[in-house]
Design an enzyme around this catalytic site. Structure first.
Site, PDB file in Angstrom:
ATOM      1  N   GLU A 134      -6.992   4.599   7.403  1.00 34.09           N
ATOM      2  CA  GLU A 134      -6.820   6.029   7.136  1.00 34.09           C
ATOM      3  C   GLU A 134      -8.075   6.623   6.482  1.00 34.09           C
ATOM      4  O   GLU A 134      -8.364   7.807   6.642  1.00 34.09           O
ATOM      5  CB  GLU A 134      -5.561   6.256   6.274  1.00 34.09           C
ATOM      6  CG  GLU A 134      -4.302   6.119   7.136  1.00 34.09           C
ATOM      7  CD  GLU A 134      -3.069   5.639   6.397  1.00 34.09           C
ATOM      8  OE1 GLU A 134      -3.038   5.701   5.163  1.00 34.09           O
ATOM      9  OE2 GLU A 134      -2.135   5.182   7.085  1.00 34.09           O
ATOM     10  N   LYS A 167       0.051   4.244  -0.375  1.00 31.98           N
ATOM     11  CA  LYS A 167      -0.625   5.453   0.111  1.00 31.98           C
ATOM     12  C   LYS A 167      -0.393   6.582  -0.895  1.00 31.98           C
ATOM     13  O   LYS A 167      -0.331   6.322  -2.081  1.00 31.98           O
ATOM     14  CB  LYS A 167      -0.160   5.795   1.526  1.00 31.98           C
ATOM     15  CG  LYS A 167      -0.179   4.544   2.421  1.00 31.98           C
ATOM     16  CD  LYS A 167       0.046   4.816   3.855  1.00 31.98           C
ATOM     17  CE  LYS A 167       0.056   3.486   4.603  1.00 31.98           C
ATOM     18  NZ  LYS A 167      -0.072   3.629   6.016  1.00 31.98           N
ATOM     19  N   GLU A 204      -5.574  -5.000  10.615  1.00 26.48           N
ATOM     20  CA  GLU A 204      -4.566  -3.959  10.823  1.00 26.48           C
ATOM     21  C   GLU A 204      -4.917  -3.164  12.073  1.00 26.48           C
ATOM     22  O   GLU A 204      -5.762  -2.257  12.020  1.00 26.48           O
ATOM     23  CB  GLU A 204      -4.545  -2.985   9.642  1.00 26.48           C
ATOM     24  CG  GLU A 204      -4.126  -3.599   8.336  1.00 26.48           C
ATOM     25  CD  GLU A 204      -3.543  -2.532   7.403  1.00 26.48           C
ATOM     26  OE1 GLU A 204      -2.371  -2.645   7.061  1.00 26.48           O
ATOM     27  OE2 GLU A 204      -4.257  -1.578   7.064  1.00 26.48           O
ATOM     28  N   ASN A 247       0.861  -1.188   0.000  1.00 23.43           N
ATOM     29  CA  ASN A 247       0.000   0.000   0.000  1.00 23.43           C
ATOM     30  C   ASN A 247       0.894   1.234   0.000  1.00 23.43           C
ATOM     31  O   ASN A 247       1.437   1.609   1.029  1.00 23.43           O
ATOM     32  CB  ASN A 247      -0.901  -0.034   1.249  1.00 23.43           C
ATOM     33  CG  ASN A 247      -1.722   1.234   1.387  1.00 23.43           C
ATOM     34  OD1 ASN A 247      -1.850   2.003   0.434  1.00 23.43           O
ATOM     35  ND2 ASN A 247      -2.279   1.462   2.567  1.00 23.43           N
ATOM     36  N   SER A 307       3.078  -1.877  10.329  1.00 24.46           N
ATOM     37  CA  SER A 307       4.519  -1.876  10.602  1.00 24.46           C
ATOM     38  C   SER A 307       5.218  -3.192  10.260  1.00 24.46           C
ATOM     39  O   SER A 307       6.162  -3.593  10.942  1.00 24.46           O
ATOM     40  CB  SER A 307       4.789  -1.477  12.060  1.00 24.46           C
ATOM     41  OG  SER A 307       4.404  -0.131  12.250  1.00 24.46           O
ATOM     42  N   HIS A 315      -9.679   1.015   4.473  1.00 24.13           N
ATOM     43  CA  HIS A 315      -8.398   1.217   5.150  1.00 24.13           C
ATOM     44  C   HIS A 315      -8.590   2.160   6.331  1.00 24.13           C
ATOM     45  O   HIS A 315      -9.412   3.079   6.267  1.00 24.13           O
ATOM     46  CB  HIS A 315      -7.374   1.796   4.168  1.00 24.13           C
ATOM     47  CG  HIS A 315      -5.996   1.818   4.760  1.00 24.13           C
ATOM     48  ND1 HIS A 315      -5.566   2.840   5.568  1.00 24.13           N
ATOM     49  CD2 HIS A 315      -4.979   0.914   4.703  1.00 24.13           C
ATOM     50  CE1 HIS A 315      -4.317   2.571   5.968  1.00 24.13           C
ATOM     51  NE2 HIS A 315      -3.942   1.415   5.452  1.00 24.13           N
ATOM     52  N   GLY A 357       2.076   2.534  10.628  1.00 31.01           N
ATOM     53  CA  GLY A 357       3.039   3.630  10.512  1.00 31.01           C
ATOM     54  C   GLY A 357       3.719   3.975  11.827  1.00 31.01           C
ATOM     55  O   GLY A 357       4.351   5.020  11.936  1.00 31.01           O
TER      56      GLY A 357
HETATM   57  P1  PGA Z   1       2.550   0.502   7.599  1.00 30.11           P
HETATM   58  O1  PGA Z   1       1.130   0.701   6.921  1.00 30.11           O
HETATM   59  O2  PGA Z   1       3.129  -0.790   7.092  1.00 30.11           O
HETATM   60  O3  PGA Z   1       3.342   1.707   7.179  1.00 30.11           O
HETATM   61  O4  PGA Z   1       2.330   0.445   9.083  1.00 30.11           O
HETATM   62  C1  PGA Z   1       0.259  -0.387   6.731  1.00 30.11           C
HETATM   63  C2  PGA Z   1      -1.006   0.108   6.080  1.00 30.11           C
HETATM   64  O5  PGA Z   1      -1.365   1.268   6.249  1.00 30.11           O
HETATM   65  O6  PGA Z   1      -1.682  -0.648   5.372  1.00 30.11           O
END
Ligand code: PGA
Length: 297
Positions: free
Chosen positions: A143, A59, A212, A57, A258, A141, A218
């Site tokens: 976010e 983003k 998640e 992903n 992460s 997601h 993140g």
């Molecule tokens: P990350 O993000 O690996 O940077 O923690 C995962 C995601 O947002 O799907």
């Protein structure tokens, strides 16, 4: 034992029967289709996936030039293994990556419109994603949920994806506060239920779920392997409650939050883990290739 999804006559009820790619039809199901003179639509490629999925992903990162450079490097670095790698770039890089990846990895989008084509300024419909070469699309997601997307909208987007033959990657997960309050399992159950309840078994089997925890995204921290395993098992049990057991068992359940080249092997070797959804680390083609190598079992 064959891991291909089994489609029974019951799965084919309704005017627009769908079956997951690679499905095996029971003799009764085949008879039923012959009698009705119906050809079912084949949806998604995710259904029945037994190979680990590693979903990148990106983003809101990478220009076209950066996406091309990434693809060239990934093509060199990716071992021909069992893991299926899916790159989800910004919409703007989809067409360019469809070419540049040259089959080294599959393509997914990060979001889609709940609507079909039409007067919906700024929206990207499922049909456009299929057209540009996507097989998957991330739905719900955290976010996007944080930006106000609610369960009902996630549900509509998931259906729009399945209707076009895309494999939705449904994200679920609790906040730090919900975890502290002992509500992690309840939150995840609700998100699954709201998105998936009532889905025909064949469509459910074309869906992927990514657990998640929002506090791990993140953040550079992950739950312990035991905590991940406990939540992935919970997702499996919850899927069994919202859908017919056989279809629920075919849904790959990924871990995200992460994941990086150092922790991937341990997380991905958990018995219930069907792969990873990777954000930050997926921007580096070498790290992504190392994560995919860690997914090989
Ligand atoms: P990350 O993000 O690996 O940077 O923690 C995962 C995601 O947002 O799907």
């Amino acid at each position: 034992m064959s891991q291909r999804p089994l489609v029974t006559a019951r799965d084919l009820e309704g005017d627009d029967p769908v079956i997951p790619a690679g499905a095996i039809l029971t003799p009764l199901a085949r008879d039923l289709l012959r009698k009705r003179g119906v050809t079912p639509r084949v949806v998604g490629e995710a259904g029945g996936a037994v190979d680990p999925l590693v979903v990148a992903n990106w983003k809101s990162h990478k220009t076209l030039g950066e996406a091309r450079a990434f693809a060239a490097r990934l093509r060199d670095g990716l071992a021909r293994g069992r893991a299926r790698v899916v790159i989800c770039p910004p919409f703007t890089a989809l067409a360019c990556l469809a070419e540049a990846l040259a089959g080294a990895a599959e393509l997914g989008a990060q979001d889609l419109s709940p609507h079909g084509e039409g007067a919906h300024t700024g929206e990207v419909a499922a049909r456009h994603l299929v057209d540009v070469g996507c097989r998957f699309v991330i739905v719900g997601h955290s976010e996007r949920r944080h930006a106000g997307e609610e369960d009902a909208l996630v549900r509509r987007k998931l259906r729009a994806a399945l209707g076009a033959g895309l494999g939705p990657i449904l994200c679920v997960g609790e906040t730090a506060e919900e975890r502290r309050a002992g509500r992690a399992e309840a939150v995840v159950s609700r998100q699954l239920e709201e998105a998936l309840a009532g889905l025909e078994p064949a469509r459910l089997a074309a869906t992927v779920v990514a657990y998640e925890p929002r506090w791990a995204i993140g953040a550079g921290v992950t739950p312990t392997p035991a905590e991940v395993e406990a939540m992935l098992s919970h997702v499996r049990r919850a899927l069994g409650r919202v859908a017919e057991a056989a279809a629920a068992a075919r849904v790959p359940v990924l871990y995200g939050g992460s994941v990086n080249a150092r922790n991937a092997r341990e997380l991905l070797s958990l018995p219930t883990c069907g792969g990873a959804l990777v954000g930050g680390a997926s921007l580096d083609p070498d790290a992504l290739a190392a994560i995919a190598a860690g997914a090989e079992r």
